[in-house]
Design a protein around this motif. Structure first.
Motif, PDB file in Angstrom:
ATOM      1  N   ILE A 107       4.501 -11.629   1.395  1.00 23.16           N
ATOM      2  CA  ILE A 107       5.382 -10.452   1.291  1.00 23.16           C
ATOM      3  C   ILE A 107       5.430  -9.671   2.608  1.00 23.16           C
ATOM      4  O   ILE A 107       6.479  -9.148   2.987  1.00 23.16           O
ATOM      5  CB  ILE A 107       4.904  -9.528   0.136  1.00 23.16           C
ATOM      6  CG1 ILE A 107       5.068 -10.253  -1.206  1.00 23.16           C
ATOM      7  CG2 ILE A 107       5.674  -8.201   0.119  1.00 23.16           C
ATOM      8  CD1 ILE A 107       4.333  -9.578  -2.352  1.00 23.16           C
ATOM      9  N   ARG A 125       3.467  -1.119   1.181  1.00 19.71           N
ATOM     10  CA  ARG A 125       4.749  -1.392   0.536  1.00 19.71           C
ATOM     11  C   ARG A 125       4.656  -2.653  -0.330  1.00 19.71           C
ATOM     12  O   ARG A 125       5.194  -2.703  -1.438  1.00 19.71           O
ATOM     13  CB  ARG A 125       5.825  -1.556   1.618  1.00 19.71           C
ATOM     14  CG  ARG A 125       7.208  -1.941   1.097  1.00 19.71           C
ATOM     15  CD  ARG A 125       7.869  -0.810   0.354  1.00 19.71           C
ATOM     16  NE  ARG A 125       9.233  -1.147  -0.019  1.00 19.71           N
ATOM     17  CZ  ARG A 125       9.780  -0.859  -1.205  1.00 19.71           C
ATOM     18  NH1 ARG A 125       9.091  -0.208  -2.117  1.00 19.71           N
ATOM     19  NH2 ARG A 125      11.026  -1.185  -1.464  1.00 19.71           N
ATOM     20  N   GLU A 128       3.012  -1.805  -3.555  1.00 16.90           N
ATOM     21  CA  GLU A 128       3.955  -1.045  -4.412  1.00 16.90           C
ATOM     22  C   GLU A 128       4.913  -2.002  -5.113  1.00 16.90           C
ATOM     23  O   GLU A 128       5.207  -1.846  -6.304  1.00 16.90           O
ATOM     24  CB  GLU A 128       4.769  -0.055  -3.569  1.00 16.90           C
ATOM     25  CG  GLU A 128       4.013   1.184  -3.138  1.00 16.90           C
ATOM     26  CD  GLU A 128       4.772   1.986  -2.074  1.00 16.90           C
ATOM     27  OE1 GLU A 128       5.917   1.626  -1.738  1.00 16.90           O
ATOM     28  OE2 GLU A 128       4.186   2.969  -1.555  1.00 16.90           O
ATOM     29  N   LEU A 129       5.419  -2.991  -4.362  1.00 15.18           N
ATOM     30  CA  LEU A 129       6.362  -3.952  -4.935  1.00 15.18           C
ATOM     31  C   LEU A 129       5.673  -4.852  -5.961  1.00 15.18           C
ATOM     32  O   LEU A 129       6.251  -5.175  -7.003  1.00 15.18           O
ATOM     33  CB  LEU A 129       7.005  -4.793  -3.825  1.00 15.18           C
ATOM     34  CG  LEU A 129       8.017  -4.031  -2.950  1.00 15.18           C
ATOM     35  CD1 LEU A 129       8.334  -4.815  -1.687  1.00 15.18           C
ATOM     36  CD2 LEU A 129       9.298  -3.747  -3.726  1.00 15.18           C
ATOM     37  N   LEU A 132       5.461  -2.987  -9.055  1.00 16.93           N
ATOM     38  CA  LEU A 132       6.781  -2.946  -9.701  1.00 16.93           C
ATOM     39  C   LEU A 132       6.962  -4.130 -10.656  1.00 16.93           C
ATOM     40  O   LEU A 132       7.563  -4.004 -11.716  1.00 16.93           O
ATOM     41  CB  LEU A 132       7.873  -2.988  -8.619  1.00 16.93           C
ATOM     42  CG  LEU A 132       9.332  -3.109  -9.059  1.00 16.93           C
ATOM     43  CD1 LEU A 132       9.842  -1.777  -9.603  1.00 16.93           C
ATOM     44  CD2 LEU A 132      10.221  -3.572  -7.919  1.00 16.93           C
ATOM     45  N   ILE A 157      10.631  -9.953  -4.659  1.00 19.56           N
ATOM     46  CA  ILE A 157      10.084  -8.745  -4.007  1.00 19.56           C
ATOM     47  C   ILE A 157       9.782  -8.996  -2.533  1.00 19.56           C
ATOM     48  O   ILE A 157       9.786  -8.072  -1.734  1.00 19.56           O
ATOM     49  CB  ILE A 157       8.869  -8.129  -4.753  1.00 19.56           C
ATOM     50  CG1 ILE A 157       7.684  -9.090  -4.802  1.00 19.56           C
ATOM     51  CG2 ILE A 157       9.282  -7.655  -6.137  1.00 19.56           C
ATOM     52  CD1 ILE A 157       6.398  -8.406  -5.269  1.00 19.56           C
ATOM     53  N   ARG A 158       9.559 -10.271  -2.162  1.00 16.56           N
ATOM     54  CA  ARG A 158       9.417 -10.568  -0.725  1.00 16.56           C
ATOM     55  C   ARG A 158      10.712 -10.209   0.006  1.00 16.56           C
ATOM     56  O   ARG A 158      10.684  -9.652   1.101  1.00 16.56           O
ATOM     57  CB  ARG A 158       9.087 -12.051  -0.531  1.00 16.56           C
ATOM     58  CG  ARG A 158       8.963 -12.437   0.929  1.00 16.56           C
ATOM     59  CD  ARG A 158       8.620 -13.885   1.125  1.00 16.56           C
ATOM     60  NE  ARG A 158       9.616 -14.769   0.559  1.00 16.56           N
ATOM     61  CZ  ARG A 158       9.575 -16.091   0.672  1.00 16.56           C
ATOM     62  NH1 ARG A 158       8.580 -16.672   1.305  1.00 16.56           N
ATOM     63  NH2 ARG A 158      10.509 -16.837   0.136  1.00 16.56           N
ATOM     64  N   LEU A 160      12.841  -7.926  -1.092  1.00 18.77           N
ATOM     65  CA  LEU A 160      12.947  -6.461  -1.180  1.00 18.77           C
ATOM     66  C   LEU A 160      12.100  -5.759  -0.120  1.00 18.77           C
ATOM     67  O   LEU A 160      12.428  -4.649   0.305  1.00 18.77           O
ATOM     68  CB  LEU A 160      12.504  -5.969  -2.566  1.00 18.77           C
ATOM     69  CG  LEU A 160      13.428  -6.272  -3.740  1.00 18.77           C
ATOM     70  CD1 LEU A 160      12.787  -5.764  -5.024  1.00 18.77           C
ATOM     71  CD2 LEU A 160      14.794  -5.626  -3.548  1.00 18.77           C
ATOM     72  N   ALA A 161      11.023  -6.406   0.304  1.00 20.41           N
ATOM     73  CA  ALA A 161      10.131  -5.802   1.307  1.00 20.41           C
ATOM     74  C   ALA A 161      10.851  -5.562   2.635  1.00 20.41           C
ATOM     75  O   ALA A 161      10.407  -4.766   3.457  1.00 20.41           O
ATOM     76  CB  ALA A 161       8.909  -6.687   1.532  1.00 20.41           C
ATOM     77  N   ASP A 163      13.773  -4.240   2.753  1.00 19.45           N
ATOM     78  CA  ASP A 163      14.737  -3.155   2.485  1.00 19.45           C
ATOM     79  C   ASP A 163      16.185  -3.596   2.730  1.00 19.45           C
ATOM     80  O   ASP A 163      16.909  -2.981   3.518  1.00 19.45           O
ATOM     81  CB  ASP A 163      14.430  -1.915   3.353  1.00 19.45           C
ATOM     82  CG  ASP A 163      13.062  -1.337   3.031  1.00 19.45           C
ATOM     83  OD1 ASP A 163      12.706  -1.296   1.842  1.00 19.45           O
ATOM     84  OD2 ASP A 163      12.347  -0.947   3.963  1.00 19.45           O
TER      85      ASP A 163
END
Length: 249
Positions: A107, A125, A128-129, A132, A157-158, A160-161, A163
């Motif tokens: 991630i 971060r 946090e993900l 989630l 989520i990787r 999403l990391a 952004d």
């Protein structure tokens, strides 16, 4: 989902030709994707869905036509495509996790390398993900120790990391056992509720009906019909779409 009307991706008359002109995978595709939309692309195998999706971040380079992302012509030779890809999360059928790295390392790798985040910031971060998706306890596990559904949630989520401004999903549940499909779709619904712009190629018609703001039907490398989920599923106009829906619903 309320969109703000701002165009994020614009596709203009894109063709993709293989085999010296014998295979026309995309045949003059044009589309606009607005910020906050969840576009679901459906159609039979070989209809050009994945080629279209992969052309949005130039994993497939169009033979002709132009693609604009956030106002920039990414098909131009002058454009640094890697810079724009950082803003486009991509999730594939197969999870493409690095097997020799832990989940947290998977991630944090890109945010540290590409976004120049500190390890501490990236790991914060990352945790946090993981929280989630309820997988915090897997931070130091390796991909081989996870189920298919867990791996796919990690792959999401990787992305999403980084952004991203848009997430592209290429049949994200098709390689999963049926009982794992739900947990991945649930995460995707959560993202949609949070306002993430998404373009999803999928066979999951329930997801298209429930989450899509617009559904696109592709066949023979063309967009044959598109509309809101309600009009798309309840009042299909194109005979080819009517036939397709009669087989999948």
């Amino acid at each position: 989902m309320i969109t703000n009307g701002e165009t994020l991706i614009k596709v203009e008359d894109v063709h993709k030709i293989y085999n010296g002109g014998t295979l026309h995978a995309l045949n003059g595709v044009s589309a606009e994707i607005k910020k906050g939309e969840v576009i679901v692309i459906v159609g039979p195998s070989g209809s050009g869905k994945s080629t279209f999706l992969r052309s949005l971040n130039l994993l497939e380079v169009p033979s002709t036509g132009r693609i604009f992302f956030e106002g920039v012509d990414i098909t131009s030779k002058k454009t640094d495509i890697d810079q724009h890809r950082q803003k486009m999360g991509m999730v594939f059928q197969h999870f493409n996790l690095f097997p020799h790295k832990t989940i947290l390392e998977n991630i944090t790798l890109a945010p540290i390398k590409l976004l120049k985040k500190s390890r501490e910031e990236a790991e914060k971060r990352g945790m946090e993900l993981l929280d989630l998706v309820g997988l915090q306890e897997k931070a130091h596990a390796y991909p081989s120790q996870l189920s298919g559904g867990q791996k796919q949630r990690i792959a999401i989520i990787r992305s999403l990391a980084m952004d991203p401004d848009v997430m592209l999903f290429d049949e994200p549940t098709s390689a999963l056992d049926p009982e794992m499909v739900g947990e991945v779709l649930e995460l995707m619904k959560e993202l949609a509720r949070g306002g993430m712009t998404m373009v999803v190629v999928t066979h999951e018609m329930g997801f298209a009906k429930e989450v899509g703001t617009r559904v696109i039907f592709m066949d023979e490398g063309e967009i044959k019909e598109e509309g809101s989920p309600k009009e798309f599923f309840e009042h299909p106009k194109e005979p080819r779409l009517q036939d397709f829906l009669s087989k999948v619903l």
